[in-house]
Motif scaffolding. Structure first.
Motif, short mmCIF file in Angstrom:
data_model
loop_
_atom_site.label_atom_id
_atom_site.label_comp_id
_atom_site.label_asym_id
_atom_site.label_seq_id
_atom_site.Cartn_x
_atom_site.Cartn_y
_atom_site.Cartn_z
N LYS A 6 -37.54 54.17 23.61
CA LYS A 6 -36.62 53.43 24.30
C LYS A 6 -37.24 51.84 24.73
O LYS A 6 -38.51 51.69 24.56
CB LYS A 6 -36.15 53.87 25.60
CG LYS A 6 -35.35 55.51 25.28
CD LYS A 6 -34.94 55.83 26.73
CE LYS A 6 -33.82 57.27 26.44
NZ LYS A 6 -33.68 57.69 27.67
N LEU A 7 -36.44 51.07 24.88
CA LEU A 7 -36.69 49.58 24.92
C LEU A 7 -37.39 49.66 26.53
O LEU A 7 -36.60 50.26 27.59
CB LEU A 7 -35.57 48.48 25.21
CG LEU A 7 -35.03 48.14 23.85
CD1 LEU A 7 -34.06 47.30 23.84
CD2 LEU A 7 -36.21 47.63 22.90
N LYS A 9 -38.43 47.31 30.07
CA LYS A 9 -38.06 46.46 30.75
C LYS A 9 -38.42 45.03 30.42
O LYS A 9 -37.28 44.38 30.09
CB LYS A 9 -38.45 46.42 32.26
CG LYS A 9 -38.11 47.77 33.13
CD LYS A 9 -38.35 47.64 34.63
CE LYS A 9 -37.85 48.95 35.44
NZ LYS A 9 -38.24 48.75 36.76
N ARG A 12 -36.07 44.52 27.28
CA ARG A 12 -34.59 44.31 27.64
C ARG A 12 -34.57 42.96 27.78
O ARG A 12 -33.41 42.45 27.92
CB ARG A 12 -34.31 45.35 28.66
CG ARG A 12 -34.10 46.81 28.28
CD ARG A 12 -33.42 47.58 29.40
NE ARG A 12 -33.74 47.74 30.40
CZ ARG A 12 -34.76 48.70 30.73
NH1 ARG A 12 -35.10 49.54 30.01
NH2 ARG A 12 -35.11 48.76 32.10
N ARG A 13 -35.58 42.33 28.54
CA ARG A 13 -35.25 40.84 29.16
C ARG A 13 -35.44 39.97 27.94
O ARG A 13 -34.67 39.16 27.78
CB ARG A 13 -36.39 40.60 30.14
CG ARG A 13 -36.12 41.36 31.54
CD ARG A 13 -37.08 40.63 32.43
NE ARG A 13 -38.67 40.34 32.15
CZ ARG A 13 -39.44 41.17 32.77
NH1 ARG A 13 -39.30 42.23 33.37
NH2 ARG A 13 -40.75 40.88 32.16
N LEU A 15 -34.55 40.86 24.96
CA LEU A 15 -33.33 41.10 24.36
C LEU A 15 -32.18 40.32 24.78
O LEU A 15 -31.20 39.90 24.03
CB LEU A 15 -32.93 42.58 23.88
CG LEU A 15 -31.71 42.99 22.97
CD1 LEU A 15 -32.20 42.53 21.56
CD2 LEU A 15 -31.59 44.47 23.11
N LYS A 16 -32.02 40.25 26.16
CA LYS A 16 -31.22 39.47 26.79
C LYS A 16 -31.19 37.86 26.22
O LYS A 16 -30.16 37.41 26.45
CB LYS A 16 -31.41 39.76 28.22
CG LYS A 16 -30.26 38.91 29.26
CD LYS A 16 -30.28 39.31 30.63
CE LYS A 16 -29.25 38.56 31.52
NZ LYS A 16 -29.56 38.70 32.92
N LYS A 58 -33.69 44.17 18.38
CA LYS A 58 -34.09 45.04 19.02
C LYS A 58 -35.22 46.15 18.59
O LYS A 58 -35.97 46.63 19.00
CB LYS A 58 -32.68 45.97 19.28
CG LYS A 58 -32.90 47.27 20.18
CD LYS A 58 -31.42 47.86 20.33
CE LYS A 58 -31.46 49.02 21.18
NZ LYS A 58 -30.47 49.72 21.43
N GLN A 62 -38.52 47.46 20.12
CA GLN A 62 -39.10 48.85 20.27
C GLN A 62 -40.43 49.18 19.61
O GLN A 62 -41.08 49.85 19.84
CB GLN A 62 -38.05 49.70 19.41
CG GLN A 62 -36.56 49.63 20.31
CD GLN A 62 -35.71 50.39 19.50
OE1 GLN A 62 -35.23 50.26 18.46
NE2 GLN A 62 -34.85 51.45 20.20
N ASP A 65 -43.07 45.52 22.40
CA ASP A 65 -42.56 44.62 23.19
C ASP A 65 -43.51 43.39 23.56
O ASP A 65 -43.11 42.81 24.46
CB ASP A 65 -42.18 45.52 24.41
CG ASP A 65 -43.41 45.91 25.03
OD1 ASP A 65 -44.45 45.78 24.62
OD2 ASP A 65 -42.99 46.79 26.19
#
Length: 578
Positions: A6-7, A9, A12-13, A15-16, A58, A62, A65
């Motif tokens: 899973k990604l 934190k 995820r930042r 990817l945003k 993404k 994964q 990161d």
């Protein structure tokens, strides 16, 4: 390959950030951790592997990161002004005032992102020791780490990337040409301007000075000194005088009025809501009273501000909105409707007093757009903001106003929506029904019309009636639900999907002057007579009615008036209604 984790934190930042850049159609490449070099695991060909596929990005994150992400300017309408420290900021003044835009804090300065419609090329154009223009290279994005420590950061990730004024593009090209024409010594200082480059170099320098407002005499003095000190051999004094007078002949304000078509770079059309709203242009929303125009505008504003997808949208992000209304009060009407539609009120601004869009007012709006990063401007209604004295029915008076509005939209790359009421009379084509001159419609790049569904007056339909830069969008039905004005509860707009409705099919709003009531009454009489002896197939009834000059829309509305029911593909009417 096994199942990817899973990604995190951090991922995820990142990817945003990637999603934000992809929204503006900027490609992404992977960068080695704490490096500025492409990561060969994911992008073996460097910038040539740039992608806008978020699923692929993404997957990179994964797997690792720690990688950095970079935005690739190559083959885009963007460039980055790379300013390092106080000296870079000082040098940037040579380009004129730079508008506020999406910016990223670097280790020593900022990366300022701009759109441009001029011809600028070069992976890294060095205008000064601490000032570079990156027009086809790549730059590290927020959340990436600098090789020497520290992290790239954006103060407002959703801020609009504004358009760089053409005068600034010209200044960049002038500075670049001037530097190419000048020979420097080992210390990087100017040594000489060689034969064959003297005229172009002096003209470029003169143009830069003229742009700052200096006159012919000043230009001649400055060019004479440069000519004598650095041109090898020096140009005749007469030629220097001709260059100064030629450049000084143009008023500084006129410097950007003319350009060569050969220098125009083709650019793709952008949409803020495909295919209904064109970005960097004026769009129209038209309709009769009672069709929910302001409700639809509030819904669009709410979705833009909160990053909520409108029908047909996939990738969205929240943006700032300017809602200018000359009809509805912010406190009693607009804020209630916007809140009901799910708006992020922190991203919506409004005007505290009414003013018409004179030249000074357009300047106020442009300043507000630039400072706040506004991407959507709503004018409700459009004609209320026309300058005083303009006859809205005369093309020669409305066209200059619309042209200035279109220039504002293009210059700031915002989406402008102007609301317009319809005329009371009927017209053969929907595109002619808007109040005022047809030139208002001609100046818009897209126009939408609202009306009531011919079979259900509780349902509204949004119809795409003008689409210069795209295919025609599907007609979309919507309704306003759960409203209770006595208790202060405003309705909420709910989309119902696509419908096969044409502009001429749209029903008039309740109470609107339109087609004579006799036509509808005649249709009622026809239905009563036709269905008096029992049910008949709907298609047969409509065909019979068409032969007697009853339109399908009128027949369906008449059927609703007298309580005609549909059963097994047939219409029937209760005997007590005969």
């Amino acid at each position: 390959m096994g199942k990817l984790p899973k990604l995190s934190k951090l991922a995820r930042r990142k990817l945003k950030v990637a999603r934000r850049m992809v929204f503006d159609q900027i490609g992404i490449i992977a960068i080695k951790p704490r490096s500025k070099a492409p990561d060969s695991r994911f992008c073996p060909r460097g910038s040539h592997d740039a992608t806008q596929n978020l699923d692929q990005i993404k997957q990179w994150l994964q797997e690792d990161d720690r990688i950095g992400l970079a935005g690739v300017m190559r083959e885009t309408q963007y460039l980055v002004v790379d300013v390092d420290g106080p000296e870079g900021a000082k040098a940037a003044k040579m380009l004129g005032p730079l508008p506020k835009t999406f910016a990223v804090n670097t280790r020593n300065g900022t990366h300022r992102y701009y759109r441009h419609h001029g011809k600028v090329s070069g992976s890294r154009i060095k205008l000064a020791t601490d000032l570079d223009i990156i027009a086809s290279g790549y730059v590290l994005l927020p959340e990436s780490e600098h090789p020497d420590g520290g992290q790239y950061e954006a103060s407002d990730l959703n801020r609009n990337i504004v358009t760089l004024p053409q005068r600034t593009i010209d200044a960049i090209n002038r500075e670049r040409k001037a530097k190419n024409a000048i020979t420097t010594d080992d210390k990087g200082e100017t040594s000489k301007i060689a034969k064959g480059r003297r005229n172009s170099a002096l003209a470029s320098i003169a143009g830069s000075l003229r742009h700052q407002g200096y006159g012919s005499d000043f230009l001649f003095t400055a060019l004479t000194a440069i000519n004598e000190a650095h041109c090898t051999p020096s140009l005749p004094r007469k030629e220097v005088r001709q260059i100064a007078e030629s450049v000084g002949r143009y008023a500084a304000a006129d410097a950007d009025l003319f350009a060569e078509m050969a220098n125009v770079e083709p650019r793709d059309v952008e949409f803020s809501w495909y295919p209904y709203l064109v970005r960097g242009a004026v769009n129209l929303l038209e309709g009769d009273p009672g069709t929910g125009k302001t409700y639809l505008l509030c819904t669009v504003a709410a979705c833009f501000s909160a990053g909520i997808a409108l029908p047909g949208q996939d990738v969205v992000r929240p943006v700032n909105v300017l809602f200018m209304s000359a009809e509805d009060d912010p406190d009693t009407t607009l804020v209630r409707r916007l809140t009901r539609m799910g708006a992020n009120l922190d991203r919506i601004t409004y005007t505290t007093r009414y003013f018409q869009l004179e030249e000074a007012a357009l300047g106020w709006i442009e300043k507000h757009i630039t400072e706040k990063g506004v991407e959507l401007v709503i004018l409700d209604p459009l004609l209320a903001y026309m300058q005083g004295g303009i006859d809205m029915n005369k093309a020669n008076e409305t066209r200059p106003f619309m042209a200035r509005l279109a220039e504002l939209a293009k210059r700031t790359n915002v989406t402008i929506i102007g609301l317009r009421h319809l005329t009371k009379g009927s017209k053969d084509k929907a595109i002619y029904r808007g109040l005022g001159s047809i030139d208002i419609t001609a100046a818009a790049r897209s126009a939408l019309m609202l009306g009531l569904h011919p079979e259900d007056e509780d349902v509204r339909v949004m119809m795409h009636i003008k689409h210069n830069l795209s295919e025609r969008g599907a007609s979309l039905a919507y309704e306003l639900l759960d409203g209770d004005y006595r208790r202060g509860k405003v309705p909420k707009l709910k989309w119902l999907g696509e419908v096969e409705i044409r502009p001429e099919d749209l029903a008039a709003a309740p109470g609107q002057a339109g087609r004579p009531n006799e036509a509808r009454q005649a249709a009622v009489t026809f239905l009563q007579q036709t269905l008096a002896h029992g049910p008949k197939p709907v298609k047969q009834v409509l065909a019979m009615g068409e032969k007697r000059s009853h339109s399908e829309r009128t027949l369906r509305r008449a059927a609703k008036d007298i309580g005609v029911a549909k059963e097994g593909g047939c219409w029937k009417i209760a005997k007590n209604n005969l």
